[in-house]
Design a protein around this motif. Sequence first.
Motif, mmCIF file in Angstrom:
data_model
loop_
_atom_site.group_PDB
_atom_site.id
_atom_site.type_symbol
_atom_site.label_atom_id
_atom_site.label_comp_id
_atom_site.label_asym_id
_atom_site.label_seq_id
_atom_site.Cartn_x
_atom_site.Cartn_y
_atom_site.Cartn_z
ATOM 1 N N VAL A 184 11.398 -8.559 -9.478
ATOM 2 C CA VAL A 184 10.376 -7.647 -8.964
ATOM 3 C C VAL A 184 11.024 -6.346 -8.506
ATOM 4 O O VAL A 184 12.143 -6.351 -7.989
ATOM 5 N N THR A 185 10.304 -5.242 -8.719
ATOM 6 C CA THR A 185 10.714 -3.931 -8.224
ATOM 7 C C THR A 185 9.551 -3.363 -7.439
ATOM 8 O O THR A 185 8.412 -3.369 -7.923
ATOM 9 N N VAL A 186 9.836 -2.879 -6.232
ATOM 10 C CA VAL A 186 8.808 -2.329 -5.351
ATOM 11 C C VAL A 186 9.175 -0.891 -5.011
ATOM 12 O O VAL A 186 10.333 -0.594 -4.716
ATOM 13 N N THR A 187 8.169 -0.026 -5.025
ATOM 14 C CA THR A 187 8.346 1.360 -4.605
ATOM 15 C C THR A 187 7.480 1.585 -3.374
ATOM 16 O O THR A 187 6.282 1.291 -3.389
ATOM 17 N N ALA A 188 8.123 2.083 -2.298
ATOM 18 C CA ALA A 188 7.425 2.348 -1.036
ATOM 19 C C ALA A 188 7.569 3.818 -0.692
ATOM 20 O O ALA A 188 8.578 4.453 -0.991
ATOM 21 N N ARG A 189 6.550 4.325 -0.035
ATOM 22 C CA ARG A 189 6.548 5.705 0.441
ATOM 23 C C ARG A 189 6.901 5.726 1.928
ATOM 24 O O ARG A 189 6.861 4.703 2.600
ATOM 25 N N VAL A 190 7.204 6.906 2.429
ATOM 26 C CA VAL A 190 7.425 7.081 3.861
ATOM 27 C C VAL A 190 6.145 6.635 4.566
ATOM 28 O O VAL A 190 5.048 6.947 4.132
ATOM 29 N N GLY A 191 6.273 5.876 5.614
ATOM 30 C CA GLY A 191 5.103 5.351 6.311
ATOM 31 C C GLY A 191 4.752 3.950 5.869
ATOM 32 O O GLY A 191 3.877 3.321 6.448
ATOM 33 N N GLY A 192 5.421 3.445 4.830
ATOM 34 C CA GLY A 192 5.264 2.057 4.434
ATOM 35 C C GLY A 192 4.311 1.776 3.299
ATOM 36 O O GLY A 192 4.266 0.645 2.810
#
Length: 137
Positions: free
Chosen positions: A53-61
């Motif tokens: 799995v690959t997850v991309t998160a932004r600032v703030g979650g």
Amino acid sequence: MSLEQDPIDEFEAARAELQAISAQADANAQGAAALADDARTLQASVRSPRGEVTVTARVGGAISAVQFADAALSLRPAELSRLVETTIAQAQFQAAQRFADRAAEAFGTDSEIAAQLRADALAAFPEPGPDTTGIRY
């Protein structure tokens, strides 16, 4: 003011100090504007150790992407769920750290602003350990 000091010299020193304060305020305003842009655009992608799995998160979650490789099909649902949660936590932590790093670049590594933003990032998204559970945002 002492009798030995020239009032004009004191005025010039005060004016120079005010100019320095004004220049620092301008620099901080520019840094804050750049950091605001970063808050909207920075993200971090994390891949699980074996690549399921690959997850991309932004600032703030906020999570902007979750991608599964074929290897994810070999996991039991509980294992996959745990792996996704852990990878999300890692991506959230990395996005928060990138933002804190940018704050240090914008305001200086020793600035109170950068230190507070780093502390806030760690409080909101602590560094995940092997027993990390849950998703934060």
